[in-house]
Design an enzyme around this catalytic site. Structure first.
Site, PDB file in Angstrom:
ATOM      1  N   GLY A   1       0.847   5.917   5.133  1.00  0.00           N
ATOM      2  CA  GLY A   1       1.216   5.792   3.723  1.00  0.00           C
ATOM      3  C   GLY A   1       0.145   5.106   2.895  1.00  0.00           C
ATOM      4  O   GLY A   1       0.338   4.871   1.709  1.00  0.00           O
ATOM      5  N   ASP A   2      -0.974   4.751   3.539  1.00  0.00           N
ATOM      6  CA  ASP A   2      -2.065   4.135   2.781  1.00  0.00           C
ATOM      7  C   ASP A   2      -3.373   4.623   3.406  1.00  0.00           C
ATOM      8  O   ASP A   2      -3.371   5.587   4.180  1.00  0.00           O
ATOM      9  CB  ASP A   2      -1.917   2.605   2.788  1.00  0.00           C
ATOM     10  CG  ASP A   2      -2.471   1.963   1.519  1.00  0.00           C
ATOM     11  OD1 ASP A   2      -3.563   2.384   1.086  1.00  0.00           O
ATOM     12  OD2 ASP A   2      -1.832   1.054   0.972  1.00  0.00           O
ATOM     13  N   ASP A   3      -4.497   3.973   3.058  1.00  0.00           N
ATOM     14  CA  ASP A   3      -5.785   4.469   3.541  1.00  0.00           C
ATOM     15  C   ASP A   3      -5.813   4.567   5.084  1.00  0.00           C
ATOM     16  O   ASP A   3      -5.376   3.649   5.770  1.00  0.00           O
ATOM     17  CB  ASP A   3      -6.898   3.522   3.080  1.00  0.00           C
ATOM     18  CG  ASP A   3      -6.899   3.367   1.554  1.00  0.00           C
ATOM     19  OD1 ASP A   3      -6.646   4.370   0.854  1.00  0.00           O
ATOM     20  OD2 ASP A   3      -7.148   2.244   1.076  1.00  0.00           O
TER      21      ASP A   3
END
Ligand SMILES: *[C@@H]1O[C@H](CO)[C@@H](O)[C@H](O)[C@H]1NC(C)=O
Ligand SMILES: *[C@@H]1O[C@H](CO)[C@@H](O)[C@H](O)[C@H]1NC(C)=O
Ligand SMILES: *[C@@H]1O[C@H](CO)[C@@H](O)[C@H](O)[C@H]1NC(C)=O
Ligand SMILES: *[C@@H]1O[C@H](CO)[C@@H](O)[C@H](O)[C@H]1NC(C)=O
Ligand SMILES: *[C@@H]1O[C@H](CO)[C@@H](O)[C@H](O)[C@H]1NC(C)=O
Ligand SMILES: *[C@@H]1O[C@H](CO)[C@@H](O)[C@H](O)[C@H]1NC(C)=O
Ligand SMILES: *[C@@H]1O[C@H](CO)[C@@H](O)[C@H](O)[C@H]1NC(C)=O
Length: 485
Positions: free
Chosen positions: A262-264
């Protein structure tokens, strides 16, 4: 062969080695060459990659039923095994089973080995997670709080620590933390799955990490770090579930990882605003190879946004991303200070992307009002070559900072095919400087074609980094653990 005694006399240790040798020879009677090599290694002492002492978690009261907390069993196992740090080191084997646990700390000259059928399950009982002060280069917890929960697997001031297994699973049970975070019910920053601080010779490989409460793997203030062969999975809408975040680290190798998050997927960092500037520890000499990333709302590789100790000499090759927001993205802001320089990317295959190239000079996000808005980051020497991208909405969104241009940007041999929902403006550039060569669709006027009609490749280093010569500590003999079902 039994490892039930963590305390081996030299005689017992020999017995284990001899038994192991016999089983290796039995397995390999058809291969004299390997047999000879095995014998030679044993004559030299321990088999390569193995520790002299070992124990099972069950020797310390561990119960693998998925319900009984094992936090104390881990603590006492590792405390006992830490006594062998200066005598050949030790390995803790987690047998097949489901092992519920809170946070525990590792020790030096130590391997944590998870059997392929072992699952570590992170406790949702907050009292099982000690509270640590904010990181010195961050000043504040990253979730806008003053303190932070210790990571599930934590280590500080260590040398030679290995976390591995037969692709076994560590399940962070993150939903509990994501919900509390979204409702602003947490008074402390969420725990990470694995954090190693102030350490040298760190290897994390061959594991599956599921549903981390926040970041997954966070080596910080460390050197000679290898992160290899991880499968990292979290829902693409889970908050801040970054995959691998090398932070103020030197000599790092990140290879063969598959990340859905859900992020980098990877975020290279080095501290936050005035705290990071004061701490002054860069991330440098990093090799990232063969990464596969899926992250619809974030970057394949982000540089920043916390970069106040500086980021330099980062190399990335053979990068694949699918349904991801951007390729290698730079995120910074006035207040960060320091630099992002000498970045080299070679070989990106991208499919279904919002942006291929994205640089953001006004990322914002400050620890507190005490940051210095005049502390400008220097961004220079950013090189991308050999990029193929399909189903792209926008080719490049490149915004430097007014009076603080991002310079030395180079892009060569880039072929982008656009999505049906493509943006009208394909390149939006401001406060940047550099060149392109063989880039399609043609870039903005701030990135002119270096030599029309001729492909001038952007540089990529040809030298090796010291970390490229470091071998993974793979132990080929290991007693069969008891089973728990
Ligand atoms: C770890 O092992 C190395 C090499 O055997 C040794 O030099 C070092 O002192 C050990 N570390 C600790 C903390 O005992
Ligand atoms: C691990 O070490 C840190 C710092 O050394 C300490 O604050 C924390 O309580 C330890 N965690 C556990 C589970 O003992
Ligand atoms: C760990 O190392 C850091 C940096 O060298 C040092 O400041 C700190 O006091 C050390 N902590 C412990 C518990 O030894
Ligand atoms: C990783 O685990 C898999 C599955 O058990 C095994 O086949 C492979 O050899 C392991 N790789 C390393 C580097 O240990
Ligand atoms: C490791 O396990 C994951 C699922 O947990 C799987 O998708 C992946 O292919 C496995 N990797 C290897 C090298 O076996
Ligand atoms: C251009 O990039 C592609 C990969 O996108 C690569 O296969 C090809 O060899 C590169 N061409 C040159 C001339 O380097
Ligand atoms: C282009 O970038 C500038 C600066 O970031 C921004 O203000 C502007 O809205 C962008 N324009 C388009 C069409 O994306």
């Amino acid at each position: 062969m039994s490892f039930s005694q963590p305390f081996q006399t030299p005689h017992q240790a020999n017995k284990v080695v001899v038994l192991a040798l016999l089983s290796v020879i039995l397995l390999l009677t058809n291969n004299l060459l390997v047999e000879c090599r095995t014998v030679r290694v044993l004559e030299d002492g321990l088999p390569k990659g193995c520790r002299k002492h070992g124990a099972f978690l069950t020797d310390f009261g561990g119960v693998g039923d998925g319900k009984t907390p094992n936090t104390k069993a881990f603590a006492s196992a590792i405390a006992s095994l830490s006594k062998y740090a200066s005598d050949g080191g030790a390995e803790l084997i987690v047998p097949p089973g489901k092992w519920l646990t809170g946070s525990f700390n590792l020790t030096s000259n130590f391997t944590l080995y998870l059997d392929k059928d072992a699952v570590l399950i992170a406790s949702q009982d907050e009292s099982e997670w000690p509270v640590l002060p904010p990181l010195p280069s961050y000043g504040k917890g990253r979730d806008d709080t003053d303190g932070r929960f210790s990571s599930l697997i934590f280590g500080t001031n260590l040398t030679d620590v290995v976390i591995t297994g037969g692709n076994a699973t560590i399940d962070g049970q993150g939903a509990y933390w994501w919900e509390k975070f979204k409702k602003k019910e947490l008074k402390l920053t969420r725990p990470y799955l694995i954090e190693i601080m102030f350490s040298d010779q760190v290897q994390i490989f061959n594991l599956t990490l599921l549903n981390s409460p926040s970041w997954n793997v966070h080596p910080i203030y460390s050197s000679n770090v290898i992160v290899q062969g991880l499968t990292i999975l979290a829902p693409v809408d889970s908050p801040n579930t970054d995959g691998i975040n090398p932070d103020s680290c030197t000599n790092v190798r990140i290879e063969d990882n598959y990340i859905v998050s859900g992020d980098d997927c990877i975020a290279v960092k080095s501290g936050w605003d005035e705290y990071g500037i004061k701490f002054g520890m860069p991330t440098q000499h990093v090799n990232i190879r063969r990464l596969t990333c899926i992250s619809p709302d974030s970057a394949t590789i982000a540089l920043g946004s916390e970069m106040s100790g500086g980021i330099q000499d980062i190399r990335a090759e053979q990068i694949t991303a699918i349904n991801t927001e951007s390729g290698v993205r730079i995120k910074t802001a006035p207040g960060r200070g320091a630099f992002v320089k000498d970045i080299f990317v070679k070989g990106m295959t991208l499919k279904t992307m919002k942006y291929v190239f994205w640089m953001t000079g006004d990322y914002g996000s400050h620890p507190d009002p005490g940051y210095d808005p005049k502390a400008m980051p220097i961004v220079s020497g950013i090189n991308y070559r050999d990029v193929t991208a399909e189903d792209v909405q926008m080719s490049g969104n490149l915004a430097g900072i007014e009076k603080d241009k991002f310079t030395g940007i180079c892009m060569s041999n880039v072929s982008i095919s656009l999505a049906e929902k493509k943006k009208k403006v394909q390149w939006n550039c401001s406060n940047i400087e550099g060149f392109t060569s063989g880039v399609n669709p043609k870039a903005c006027d701030l990135l002119p074609d270096k030599q029309p009609g001729k492909l001038v490749p952007c540089p990529f280093p040809t030298d090796k980094l010291p970390i490229d010569d470091v071998e993974l500590k793979i132990c080929s003999i290991r007693p069969k653990p008891p089973r728990y079902y």
